[in-house]
Design an enzyme around this catalytic site. Structure first.
Site, mmCIF file in Angstrom:
data_model
loop_
_atom_site.group_PDB
_atom_site.id
_atom_site.type_symbol
_atom_site.label_atom_id
_atom_site.label_comp_id
_atom_site.label_asym_id
_atom_site.label_seq_id
_atom_site.Cartn_x
_atom_site.Cartn_y
_atom_site.Cartn_z
ATOM 1 N N LYS A 48 0.186 -42.877 49.277
ATOM 2 C CA LYS A 48 0.951 -41.872 48.595
ATOM 3 C C LYS A 48 0.314 -41.570 47.167
ATOM 4 O O LYS A 48 -0.331 -42.160 46.594
ATOM 5 C CB LYS A 48 2.307 -42.634 48.310
ATOM 6 N N SER A 50 12.879 -44.201 48.689
ATOM 7 C CA SER A 50 11.813 -43.210 49.031
ATOM 8 C C SER A 50 10.887 -43.675 50.008
ATOM 9 O O SER A 50 10.048 -42.718 50.547
ATOM 10 C CB SER A 50 11.042 -42.923 47.638
ATOM 11 N N SER A 95 11.053 -39.863 48.629
ATOM 12 C CA SER A 95 10.130 -38.940 48.100
ATOM 13 C C SER A 95 8.594 -38.970 49.032
ATOM 14 O O SER A 95 7.749 -38.381 48.893
ATOM 15 C CB SER A 95 9.936 -39.300 46.881
#
Lengths: 215, 492
Positions: B62, B162, B138
């Site tokens: 990420k 997330s 997210s």
């Protein structure tokens, strides 16, 4: 001095924990009975006997326990006002933007939109203000709060042994402490190029263009 | 199939699925394959055999986790060109375990969002049945990369759900370990008291394999759980052999729970009961206040954590003069660099930390957070290893909780694009409580109906089911996740 302050702080911390532990323990029941505003009868209960799937299915298919939508602000009336929403003034908004180092709104419309968003958010988070939290110790961080950890983290002379061994007392009439000044190898951190990631720089300086505030 | 063959397929998928926008930056394909080939050669014995080991595998990271070889943008305009001088500890650990980073995945800016719509580089998304759907946020890019086979596993971060929410939407496995187990050094902070590195994979074994490589104390991270505390945590899970008491939290049965998700919930309970586990209803009354408390705490911490971005020492700057009489210094850079959702949360955070509001908002939310933790301690049979005074668990408690990860299936992008920001906040209602208490939680895909073939386009009816355990019971959670995953998987 700094060291002494650290150990005093550690001691205060542990005392505070002890004080907090007493009311916390006895308040287990009231703390959980936030049900004053929620719908359930018996706060945290675990069904004693295993339940059959049919029973659980019936429970899940019958009445939902609550609705998340209840957190949303009510529909706005024609003036764009809602009754029980906390009010934030335009002046307050500008102050908060300054504190956040964010630009002021570009237009009246944008300002109105920002105020409305903020008041919607405050309505959304306002629900938790109704919870009775008297005697509850705030949970600031997830960390080991056991007595054993408290003891391990307490700074003692033993913890500082290495640092203290680098000090020596000098002087005859006026005794004072001198630190061992043998150079420490810090090459691994000192090779860091401080300006390496800067977008604007001149020589060994960062560059910031700004206007002096008017007197 | 060999390591190299797997890697080649994944690299091919990078091109095939590039329209899903899962990656912000991708490593050079040739050098990635060369490294895989070198790994396969150096250790032919591990080639092709280990479903758990990250050795020689492609892992996506990420883009709020620092890497020295590729930029780290946090999907923000203010960091769009940032190149970190170092690797985050978790990245270093993965490299040491032999993993190869394939690229940096898309996310909601700084981790703030539930649909991956708030990215400076455009949304990452799913396409199902010809329709664009939310990838969840997210860590949406990481989830899409795993779901479409563009990598073997991916790292995400989970502050309020997330990792678990995108896993639920994309039919992948998403694990948020107990807070403090995995190092946060080199992970860009959003809300530091909640931020946790998480793992996404196509099955529980790969997730566990990555977790095994990362579950170590890091002296560089002050919130990393110290060795003394780690030694007090349970070492083993159930190994699938033990009969567990599974709690069914009634407070997760909300009025807007999608009928398909409720069906998948019941099916999961049925599958686990059939394996000998027992079911018990539990009440967690503070759940109803968890979301409100979270949306006070996370923005407050964010407004403080993001105060350092001014574009001076690193990051991007606005053109021209910044700091004019009407606008405070750096406001122009921050106004242009941060997206609208980030600015909204900074402002809300500044409010709840301001002198007039801090007691009624920030401190009150921290107290509610304690009640959420006590709620969980009240129902779990295992005492919380972080606490000294434990509530009396009436009779016996449960070993784990099982509930949905999200109230609905992945929504269509056309339906959520015009939504008020508050509506997206409601997607986190089931994931936020475990985050507030720092508990291990995993999302496992379960289909509402039996006998669905993996290949059918029924894929959109897969829900995420969440297993939550007591603090430190990560292995128990992973072991039960394996059981659920296995029994819910369609037969060959």
């Amino acid at each position: 001095m700094a060291l002494r302050r650290a150990s005093v702080y550690a001691r205060c911390m542990s005392r505070r924990l002890q004080c907090a532990a007493a009311p916390l323990h006895t308040s287990t029941i009231p703390a959980l009975s936030i049900s004053a505003i929620s719908t359930q009868d018996n706060a945290t209960s675990v069904s004693k006997k295993p339940m059959s799937l049919q029973d659980i299915e019936a429970l899940l298919n019958s009445e939902p326990t609550w609705s998340v939508e209840s957190l949303l602000p009510p529909e706005k009336n024609l003036n764009g006002d809602t009754s029980d929403v906390p009010r934030v003034s335009a002046k307050q908004l500008h102050h908060l933007l300054r504190l956040s180092a964010l630009p002021p709104p570009k237009s009246q419309e944008q300002e109105a939109k920002m105020l409305s968003t903020l008041s919607d958010q405050l309505h959304f988070v306002g629900r938790m203000q109704q919870v009775d939290t008297s005697g509850v110790k705030p949970l600031r961080a997830i960390r080991d709060e056991t007595a054993a950890a408290e003891q391990e983290q307490t700074i003692t002379l033993e913890t500082l042994k290495d640092a203290l061994s680098k000090e020596r007392v000098i002087g005859k009439h006026y005794k004072r402490i001198q630190r061992d000044t043998t150079a420490v190898d810090a090459s691994n951190v000192e090779t860091w190029d401080v300006l390496g990631s800067a977008e604007r720089k001149q020589g060994k300086y960062f560059v910031v263009e700004s206007e002096r505030p008017q007197e | 199939m060999s390591l190299l063959r797997h890697a080649e397929r994944q690299i091919a998928n990078l091109g095939k699925y590039s329209h899903l926008n899962a990656f912000i930056n991708v490593a050079d394909h040739e050098s990635v394959l060369a490294r895989v080939a070198a790994s396969a050669e150096s250790s032919p014995s591990t080639d092709n055999v280990n479903a758990r080991s990250p050795f020689g595998r492609l892992i996506a990271i990420k883009d709020n986790i620092c890497t020295a070889d590729l930029p780290t943008t946090a999907a923000s305009g203010i960091l769009k060109l940032l190149k970190s001088p170092y690797d985050a500890t978790v990245v270093k650990q993965l490299r040491e375990a032999g993993a190869i980073t394939v690229g940096k995945t898309n996310l909601d800016e700084f981790g703030m969002g539930s649909h991956n719509l708030h990215s400076h580089f455009g949304a990452s998304k799913l396409v199902r049945g010809g329709e664009e759907r939310s990838a969840g946020g997210s860590s949406g890019g990481s989830a899409v990369a795993v779901a479409t086979g563009q990598c073997w596993a991916a790292l995400g971060t989970d502050t309020g759900g997330s990792v678990r929410l995108p896993a639920a939407y994309t039919r992948t496995v998403g694990f948020k370990p107990s807070y403090g187990l995995l190092s946060r050094w080199g992970v860009i902070a959003y809300a530091n008291s909640l931020d946790t590195v998480g793992i996404l994979g196509q099955n529980v074994e790969s997730v566990e394999g990555v977790f095994d490589s990362l579950d170590f104390y890091d002296p560089q991270d002050p919130t990393s759980l110290p060795p003394s505390t780690r030694s007090r945590l349970p070492k083993q899970g159930s190994g699938g052999a033990k009969t567990l008491k599974i709690g069914v939290p009634m407070d997760y049965n909300i009025s807007t729970l999608d009928a398909t998700v409720r069906k998948a919930w019941l099916r999961s309970l049925q599958l686990l009961q059939a394996r000998g586990h027992t079911l018990h209803t539990v009440r967690l009354p503070a759940t109803q206040h968890a979301l409100s408390a979270y949306y006070v705490l996370a923005p407050a911490e964010a407004s403080s954590n993001l105060a350092k971005y001014d574009g001076i020492r690193y990051g991007s700057r606005a053109e021209g003069k910044d700091g004019i009489p009407d606008s405070v210094l750096f406001a122009k850079t921050r106004g242009e660099g941060f997206g609208p959702e980030v600015q909204r949360r900074i402002l809300l955070g500044a409010f709840s930390l301001s002198a007039q509001a801090i007691d009624n908002y920030f401190i009150q939310a921290q107290k509610v957070r304690r009640l959420v933790q006590q709620d969980f301690d009240n129902v779990f049979a295992t005492p919380n290893p972080l606490m000294t005074s434990q509530p009396e668990v009436d009779g016996e408690g449960v070993d784990v909780l099982l509930c949905p990860t999200a109230p609905t299936l992945a929504p269509k992008l056309s339906e959520i694009k015009g939504q008020q920001p508050l509506h997206a906040y409601m997607n986190d209602v089931f994931t936020v409580p475990a985050s507030l208490a720092g508990l291990p939680a995993i999302s496992v895909p379960v289909h509402a109906d039996e006998g669905v073939k993996a290949a059918t386009e029924e894929a959109s009816a897969w829900s995420g089911m969440q297993i939550i355990g007591q603090y430190g019971d990560d292995r128990v959670v992973l072991d039960l996740a394996k059981e659920l995953f296995e029994s819910a998987s369609p037969g060959p």
